[in-house]
Design a protein around this motif. Structure first.
Motif, PDB file in Angstrom:
ATOM      1  N   ASP A  36       0.877  -1.131   0.171  1.00 54.25           N
ATOM      2  CA  ASP A  36      -0.106   0.001  -0.065  1.00 54.25           C
ATOM      3  C   ASP A  36       1.129   1.357   0.001  1.00 54.25           C
ATOM      4  N   ARG A  64       3.917   1.529  -1.331  1.00 55.90           N
ATOM      5  CA  ARG A  64       4.622   1.674  -2.409  1.00 55.90           C
ATOM      6  C   ARG A  64       3.626   2.312  -3.598  1.00 55.90           C
ATOM      7  N   ALA A  65       2.048   1.463  -3.547  1.00 60.68           N
ATOM      8  CA  ALA A  65       1.228   1.958  -4.317  1.00 60.68           C
ATOM      9  C   ALA A  65       1.007   3.565  -4.264  1.00 60.68           C
ATOM     10  N   GLN A  66       1.029   3.783  -2.935  1.00 54.81           N
ATOM     11  CA  GLN A  66       0.664   5.383  -2.672  1.00 54.81           C
ATOM     12  C   GLN A  66       1.862   6.202  -2.906  1.00 54.81           C
ATOM     13  N   LYS A  67       3.005   5.589  -2.844  1.00 52.28           N
ATOM     14  CA  LYS A  67       4.104   6.411  -3.215  1.00 52.28           C
ATOM     15  C   LYS A  67       4.225   6.740  -4.825  1.00 52.28           C
ATOM     16  N   ILE A  68       3.803   5.428  -5.338  1.00 51.29           N
ATOM     17  CA  ILE A  68       3.964   5.652  -6.697  1.00 51.29           C
ATOM     18  C   ILE A  68       2.854   6.789  -7.334  1.00 51.29           C
ATOM     19  N   SER A  69       1.586   6.500  -6.751  1.00 55.12           N
ATOM     20  CA  SER A  69       0.366   7.373  -7.022  1.00 55.12           C
ATOM     21  C   SER A  69       0.795   9.092  -6.732  1.00 55.12           C
ATOM     22  N   ASP A  70       1.686   9.260  -5.603  1.00 55.50           N
ATOM     23  CA  ASP A  70       2.120  10.380  -5.234  1.00 55.50           C
ATOM     24  C   ASP A  70       3.150  10.986  -6.299  1.00 55.50           C
ATOM     25  N   ASP A  71       3.814  10.177  -6.681  1.00 52.80           N
ATOM     26  CA  ASP A  71       4.947  10.549  -7.782  1.00 52.80           C
ATOM     27  C   ASP A  71       4.188  10.891  -8.998  1.00 52.80           C
ATOM     28  N   ILE A  72       3.194  10.101  -9.372  1.00 51.46           N
ATOM     29  CA  ILE A  72       2.553  10.319 -10.622  1.00 51.46           C
ATOM     30  C   ILE A  72       1.758  11.542 -10.586  1.00 51.46           C
ATOM     31  N   ASP A  73       1.113  11.927  -9.326  1.00 51.33           N
ATOM     32  CA  ASP A  73       0.441  13.072  -9.141  1.00 51.33           C
ATOM     33  C   ASP A  73       1.460  14.427  -9.136  1.00 51.33           C
ATOM     34  N   GLU A  80       2.631  14.786 -12.690  1.00 47.88           N
ATOM     35  CA  GLU A  80       1.435  15.360 -13.398  1.00 47.88           C
ATOM     36  C   GLU A  80       1.368  17.058 -12.972  1.00 47.88           C
TER      37      GLU A  80
END
Length: 164
Positions: free
Chosen positions: A39, A41-50, A53
């Motif tokens: 979770d 890692r998924a949150q970090k990836i999501s934050d990095d994508i955000d 962007e």
């Protein structure tokens, strides 16, 4: 090596039990940590994508602002150049008019001085001619001259004028 059905079932039960025990132990002790790590890692990836962007959006906004500012600068530069050209034309016309006026004034002054000098010279010459005429007439009247004496008198008088 004869393997019996009982041995196969026993091995199956042992392996299945071991597997279930392993699944239970993993679920009890490690599953929460594994899910938490995944979770995170998924949150970090999501934050990095955000973040990427947002950075892309910010870069686009900055590029648009820079483009707008550049367009504004171009318009302003054209305006400044046009204003400078107009000012130069006005100054040129003014300078040419002033120069023509000054030249006309100097020409008129020079013509006036020439006319005055000419008038003074003519007046002076008239006075001298009158004096010469009177002097010559008085000399002629004071002497009765023949042609040769008259010619000699005139030559002598001209010589005196040349010496003076």
């Amino acid at each position: 090596m004869n393997i019996t059905v009982g041995e196969i079932i026993g091995n199956f039960i042992l392996i299945a039990g071991s597997f279930l025990l392993l699944v239970f132990l993993i679920k009890k002790f490690a599953w929460g940590n594994i899910i938490g790590i995944l979770d995170q890692r998924a949150q970090k990836i999501s934050d990095d994508i955000d973040g990427a962007e947002a950075a892309r959006k910010k870069a686009e906004d900055l590029a648009q602002k820079r483009e707008d500012a550049l367009a504004g600068s171009r318009v302003e530069a054209v305006s400044i150049v046009e204003t400078a050209k107009e000012t130069a034309e006005k100054n040129k016309a003014g300078i040419l008019a002033n120069a023509a006026e000054e030249a006309g004034r100097l020409k008129a002054k020079a013509n006036q001085e020439i006319a005055q000098n000419k008038a003074e010279a003519m007046s002076s010459i008239k006075g001298e001619v009158a004096d010469l005429t009177v002097t010559l007439a008085s000399k002629i009247l004071s002497q009765e001259l023949d042609k040769e004496a008259q010619s000699e008198l005139i030559d002598r008088y001209i010589k005196q004028l040349g010496d003076a």
